[in-house]
Design a protein around this motif. Structure first.
Motif, PDB file in Angstrom:
ATOM      1  N   LEU A 102       0.809  -1.214   0.000  1.00 51.66           N
ATOM      2  CA  LEU A 102       0.000   0.000   0.000  1.00 51.66           C
ATOM      3  C   LEU A 102       0.844   1.268   0.000  1.00 51.66           C
ATOM      4  O   LEU A 102       0.638   2.167  -0.816  1.00 51.66           O
ATOM      5  N   LEU A 103       1.816   1.388   0.887  1.00 51.57           N
ATOM      6  CA  LEU A 103       2.596   2.610   1.004  1.00 51.57           C
ATOM      7  C   LEU A 103       3.458   2.861  -0.235  1.00 51.57           C
ATOM      8  O   LEU A 103       3.506   3.987  -0.743  1.00 51.57           O
ATOM      9  N   LEU A 104       4.142   1.839  -0.745  1.00 53.03           N
ATOM     10  CA  LEU A 104       4.967   2.024  -1.936  1.00 53.03           C
ATOM     11  C   LEU A 104       4.120   2.366  -3.158  1.00 53.03           C
ATOM     12  O   LEU A 104       4.514   3.182  -3.985  1.00 53.03           O
ATOM     13  N   PHE A 105       2.952   1.739  -3.264  1.00 49.38           N
ATOM     14  CA  PHE A 105       2.034   2.070  -4.362  1.00 49.38           C
ATOM     15  C   PHE A 105       1.597   3.531  -4.270  1.00 49.38           C
ATOM     16  O   PHE A 105       1.598   4.253  -5.261  1.00 49.38           O
ATOM     17  N   ALA A 106       1.230   3.968  -3.063  1.00 49.35           N
ATOM     18  CA  ALA A 106       0.783   5.350  -2.878  1.00 49.35           C
ATOM     19  C   ALA A 106       1.912   6.334  -3.186  1.00 49.35           C
ATOM     20  O   ALA A 106       1.687   7.360  -3.827  1.00 49.35           O
ATOM     21  N   LEU A 107       3.131   6.049  -2.753  1.00 53.90           N
ATOM     22  CA  LEU A 107       4.261   6.922  -3.058  1.00 53.90           C
ATOM     23  C   LEU A 107       4.532   6.984  -4.556  1.00 53.90           C
ATOM     24  O   LEU A 107       4.790   8.047  -5.112  1.00 53.90           O
ATOM     25  N   ASP A 108       4.494   5.836  -5.191  1.00 49.84           N
ATOM     26  CA  ASP A 108       4.774   5.778  -6.620  1.00 49.84           C
ATOM     27  C   ASP A 108       3.756   6.576  -7.424  1.00 49.84           C
ATOM     28  O   ASP A 108       4.103   7.274  -8.366  1.00 49.84           O
ATOM     29  N   HIS A 109       2.494   6.501  -7.030  1.00 53.50           N
ATOM     30  CA  HIS A 109       1.453   7.214  -7.759  1.00 53.50           C
ATOM     31  C   HIS A 109       1.292   8.657  -7.284  1.00 53.50           C
ATOM     32  O   HIS A 109       0.859   9.512  -8.052  1.00 53.50           O
ATOM     33  N   GLY A 110       1.666   8.932  -6.050  1.00 52.97           N
ATOM     34  CA  GLY A 110       1.580  10.296  -5.539  1.00 52.97           C
ATOM     35  C   GLY A 110       2.627  11.216  -6.140  1.00 52.97           C
ATOM     36  O   GLY A 110       2.415  12.412  -6.276  1.00 52.97           O
ATOM     37  N   PHE A 111       3.780  10.656  -6.505  1.00 56.02           N
ATOM     38  CA  PHE A 111       4.867  11.449  -7.086  1.00 56.02           C
ATOM     39  C   PHE A 111       5.081  11.098  -8.551  1.00 56.02           C
ATOM     40  O   PHE A 111       6.201  11.120  -9.043  1.00 56.02           O
ATOM     41  N   ARG A 112       4.032  10.764  -9.249  1.00 54.17           N
ATOM     42  CA  ARG A 112       4.122  10.336 -10.640  1.00 54.17           C
ATOM     43  C   ARG A 112       4.685  11.430 -11.548  1.00 54.17           C
ATOM     44  O   ARG A 112       5.467  11.162 -12.435  1.00 54.17           O
ATOM     45  N   ARG A 114       6.778  13.816 -10.832  1.00 57.73           N
ATOM     46  CA  ARG A 114       8.104  14.285 -10.440  1.00 57.73           C
ATOM     47  C   ARG A 114       9.192  13.560 -11.230  1.00 57.73           C
ATOM     48  O   ARG A 114       8.957  12.545 -11.859  1.00 57.73           O
ATOM     49  N   LYS A 115      10.396  14.065 -11.134  1.00 56.54           N
ATOM     50  CA  LYS A 115      11.519  13.415 -11.799  1.00 56.54           C
ATOM     51  C   LYS A 115      11.825  12.090 -11.122  1.00 56.54           C
ATOM     52  O   LYS A 115      11.676  11.954  -9.905  1.00 56.54           O
ATOM     53  N   GLN A 116      12.253  11.143 -11.915  1.00 53.96           N
ATOM     54  CA  GLN A 116      12.609   9.841 -11.388  1.00 53.96           C
ATOM     55  C   GLN A 116      14.121   9.731 -11.294  1.00 53.96           C
ATOM     56  O   GLN A 116      14.858  10.372 -12.040  1.00 53.96           O
ATOM     57  N   LEU A 117      14.586   8.915 -10.386  1.00 61.30           N
ATOM     58  CA  LEU A 117      16.007   8.676 -10.205  1.00 61.30           C
ATOM     59  C   LEU A 117      16.333   7.320 -10.810  1.00 61.30           C
ATOM     60  O   LEU A 117      15.816   6.297 -10.351  1.00 61.30           O
ATOM     61  N   LEU A 118      17.160   7.294 -11.825  1.00 66.13           N
ATOM     62  CA  LEU A 118      17.546   6.051 -12.514  1.00 66.13           C
ATOM     63  C   LEU A 118      16.335   5.276 -13.037  1.00 66.13           C
ATOM     64  O   LEU A 118      16.268   4.061 -12.961  1.00 66.13           O
ATOM     65  N   ARG A 119      15.337   6.002 -13.518  1.00 66.57           N
ATOM     66  CA  ARG A 119      14.093   5.425 -14.047  1.00 66.57           C
ATOM     67  C   ARG A 119      13.319   4.587 -13.022  1.00 66.57           C
ATOM     68  O   ARG A 119      12.632   3.651 -13.362  1.00 66.57           O
ATOM     69  N   VAL A 120      13.487   4.908 -11.775  1.00 65.96           N
ATOM     70  CA  VAL A 120      12.774   4.210 -10.707  1.00 65.96           C
ATOM     71  C   VAL A 120      11.881   5.234 -10.013  1.00 65.96           C
ATOM     72  O   VAL A 120      12.331   6.321  -9.679  1.00 65.96           O
ATOM     73  N   GLY A 121      10.622   4.874  -9.785  1.00 67.54           N
ATOM     74  CA  GLY A 121       9.707   5.788  -9.122  1.00 67.54           C
ATOM     75  C   GLY A 121      10.018   5.928  -7.646  1.00 67.54           C
ATOM     76  O   GLY A 121      10.830   5.208  -7.071  1.00 67.54           O
ATOM     77  N   TRP A 122       9.365   6.880  -7.001  1.00 69.33           N
ATOM     78  CA  TRP A 122       9.604   7.130  -5.585  1.00 69.33           C
ATOM     79  C   TRP A 122       9.174   5.956  -4.714  1.00 69.33           C
ATOM     80  O   TRP A 122       9.735   5.732  -3.656  1.00 69.33           O
ATOM     81  N   GLY A 123       8.176   5.221  -5.142  1.00 68.38           N
ATOM     82  CA  GLY A 123       7.729   4.053  -4.383  1.00 68.38           C
ATOM     83  C   GLY A 123       8.717   2.932  -4.517  1.00 68.38           C
ATOM     84  O   GLY A 123       8.948   2.120  -3.672  1.00 68.38           O
TER      85      GLY A 123
END
Length: 123
Positions: A102-112, A114-123
Motif C-alpha cells: 500500500l505505502l509504496l504504491f501510494a508513493l509511486d502514484h503520488g509522485f508520478r 516528479r523526476k525519477q532517479l535512474l528510471r525508478v519511481g519514488w515508491g
C-alpha cells in the motif's frame, strides 16, 4: 488513534499484541480495497507471478538458514507456541501489505509527475 488504546476488549489475549496486528491488517486491507488503490494494483493476489515462487523459495531458505545459525550462536529460552505463531505470521502479514504494498504504491502514484532517479519511481 492512541486515545482509543485500551478501550477495545482484548478478545485475542496472549503476551503478544495479536489483536492490534489483526486490527492493523484489517485497516490495511480496507484501505487497499478502496477504488483508488485496489487489491490487485498494490500487489495483493492469490496467484503468484511466473517464476516468482522459485526466487521466493531461495530467499526464504537463505533467511531460514541465517536465523538458524544466529539461534545456534546465541541460544535463548525455548520459544512458546504463541511466540512462534505470532512471529511467523502477524508481522509479515501486516507489515508487508502496508509497507511494501500500500505505502509504496501510494508513493509511486503520488509522485508520478516528479523526476525519477535512474528510471525508478519514488515508491
Amino acid at each position: 488513534m492512541t486515545l482509543g488504546y485500551g478501550s477495545f476488549p482484548d478478545v485475542v489475549g496472549g503476551a503478544w499484541n495479536g489483536q492490534g496486528k489483526l486490527m492493523a491488517l484489517a485497516a490495511t486491507i480496507a484501505i487497499a480495497g478502496h477504488l483508488h488503490f485496489g487489491l490487485r494494483r498494490i500487489g495483493l493476489t492469490l496467484s503468484p507471478a511466473a517464476g516468482s515462487l522459485k526466487a521466493a523459495a531461495i530467499v526464504a531458505a537463505a533467511y531460514c538458514g541465517f536465523f538458524v545459525v544466529i539461534a545456534m550462536l546465541f541460544p535463548a529460552d525455548p520459544p512458546s507456541t504463541e511466540d512462534v505463531a505470532f512471529q511467523t505470521t502477524m508481522p509479515g502479514l501486516d507489515e508487508e501489505l502496508f509497507y511494501r504494498g500500500l505505502l509504496l504504491f501510494a508513493l509511486d502514484h503520488g509522485f508520478r509527475g516528479r523526476k525519477q532517479l535512474l528510471r525508478v519511481g519514488w515508491g
